[in-house]
Design an enzyme around this catalytic site. Structure first.
Site, short mmCIF file in Angstrom:
data_model
loop_
_atom_site.label_atom_id
_atom_site.label_comp_id
_atom_site.label_asym_id
_atom_site.label_seq_id
_atom_site.Cartn_x
_atom_site.Cartn_y
_atom_site.Cartn_z
N GLY A 178 67.43 55.18 77.82
CA GLY A 178 67.03 56.00 78.97
C GLY A 178 66.74 57.46 78.67
CG ASP B 206 64.34 48.37 76.85
OD1 ASP B 206 63.88 49.37 76.27
OD2 ASP B 206 64.87 47.41 76.23
CG ASP C 44 60.15 55.54 72.15
OD1 ASP C 44 59.45 55.62 71.13
OD2 ASP C 44 61.31 55.99 72.23
CE LYS D 291 58.90 53.61 68.79
NZ LYS D 291 60.23 54.24 68.61
C1 LIG Z 1 63.15 53.35 70.38
S1 LIG Z 1 63.84 52.39 71.64
C2 LIG Z 1 63.40 53.31 73.09
C3 LIG Z 1 64.19 54.58 73.31
C4 LIG Z 1 63.91 55.20 74.65
N1 LIG Z 1 62.54 55.69 74.74
C5 LIG Z 1 64.84 56.35 74.93
O1 LIG Z 1 64.37 57.46 75.04
O2 LIG Z 1 66.05 56.11 75.10
C6 LIG Z 1 62.74 51.03 71.74
C7 LIG Z 1 63.00 50.10 72.91
O3 LIG Z 1 62.00 49.09 72.95
C8 LIG Z 1 62.60 47.97 73.56
N2 LIG Z 1 61.83 46.75 73.34
C9 LIG Z 1 61.52 46.16 72.16
N3 LIG Z 1 60.86 45.02 72.35
C10 LIG Z 1 60.73 44.89 73.70
C11 LIG Z 1 60.14 43.89 74.53
N4 LIG Z 1 59.56 42.80 74.01
N5 LIG Z 1 60.18 44.06 75.86
C12 LIG Z 1 60.77 45.14 76.40
N6 LIG Z 1 61.36 46.11 75.67
C13 LIG Z 1 61.34 45.98 74.33
C14 LIG Z 1 63.96 47.92 72.87
O4 LIG Z 1 64.87 47.13 73.60
C15 LIG Z 1 64.35 49.39 72.80
O5 LIG Z 1 65.18 49.75 73.86
#
Ligand SMILES: C[S@@+](CC[C@H](N)C(=O)[O-])C[C@H]1O[C@@H](n2cnc3c(N)ncnc32)[C@H](O)[C@@H]1O
Length: 210
Positions: free
Chosen positions: A60, A80, A121, A161
């Site tokens: 978050g 997410d 992201d 990203k």
């Molecule tokens: C780098 S983290 C995001 C961090 C977030 N932007 C923050 O500021 O806290 C990447 C996120 O992508 C999500 N993610 C990866 N594959 C996903 C999918 N197929 N569907 C939804 N979310 C996904 C992961 O669960 C993870 O929480």
């Protein structure tokens, strides 16, 4: 259980990391907040009152930054695959973005409201095997672009990203056809050895022609 060298290195980096310390000090849930804050400092993509969709939002950090800037009159829809602790006035949809039903739930939550900005992201869990990691990451980028082109108002912006590697050039070209201006951003808070970068596309030209 003995810790692997990689996890030991991760732990050391995590605890030495100035952005982790800053996040704790500033009340952000993740160091990722500073990546969005750096883009915001330079490009001013967030403004009070706008509507934003945040993909891959957990835990978050980006949603916190966004909701602080857009304020009471803004709207934020976040999603997410993982759970996310609630943030006041943020609509959260939990589920796998590659699942049609989740994609549809996000569209329902947007409810035809013109969106000013889509931020993503999202990144799959990396196995370290580039041949399989890169296509999985690019697939998420494709789906995020698909959502963005369905919901953005003309003139809207898109921040995502993306990892250098196979599929990057084609994606970049595709986005250039859809937006007025496309730039790459590598915030200082993005770890140097990470291949991640952020593509910032501004000025959506209008609906994508299929
Ligand atoms: C780098 S983290 C995001 C961090 C977030 N932007 C923050 O500021 O806290 C990447 C996120 O992508 C999500 N993610 C990866 N594959 C996903 C999918 N197929 N569907 C939804 N979310 C996904 C992961 O669960 C993870 O929480």
């Amino acid at each position: 259980m003995a810790r692997s060298k990689t996890s030991q290195r991760w732990l050391k980096e995590h605890f030495d990391d100035p952005y982790v310390k800053m996040a704790q000090r500033d009340g952000y849930r993740s160091r990722a907040s500073y990546k969005l804050l750096e883009v915001q400092e330079k490009d001013r993509i967030l403004r009070p009152g706008i509507t934003v969709v945040d993909l891959g939002a957990a835990p978050g950090g980006w949603s916190q930054v966004t909701s602080r800037v857009i304020g009471d009159k803004g709207r934020l829809i976040a999603s997410d695959i993982l759970e996310m602790d609630s943030i006041p006035d943020v609509t959260f949809i939990q589920g796998d973005f590659t699942d049609d039903e989740v994609f549809a739930r996000i569209l329902d939550a947007i409810d035809n409201h013109p969106v000013d900005l889509v931020i993503s992201d999202m990144a799959p869990n990396m196995s370290g095997v580039r041949e399989s990691d890169q296509p999985r990451a690019m697939y998420l980028c494709e789906l995020a672009l698909d959502l963005a082109t369905r919901v953005l108002r003309p003139g809207g912006d898109f921040l995502i990203k993306i990892f250098q590697g196979e599929g990057f050039d084609e994606y970049h070209k595709q986005v250039r056809g859809l937006f007025e201006k496309v730039q790459m951003r590598k915030p200082l808070s993005s770890r140097g050895r990470s291949r991640e970068q952020y593509l910032l596309a501004r000025g959506f030209k209008g609906q994508r022609v299929e």
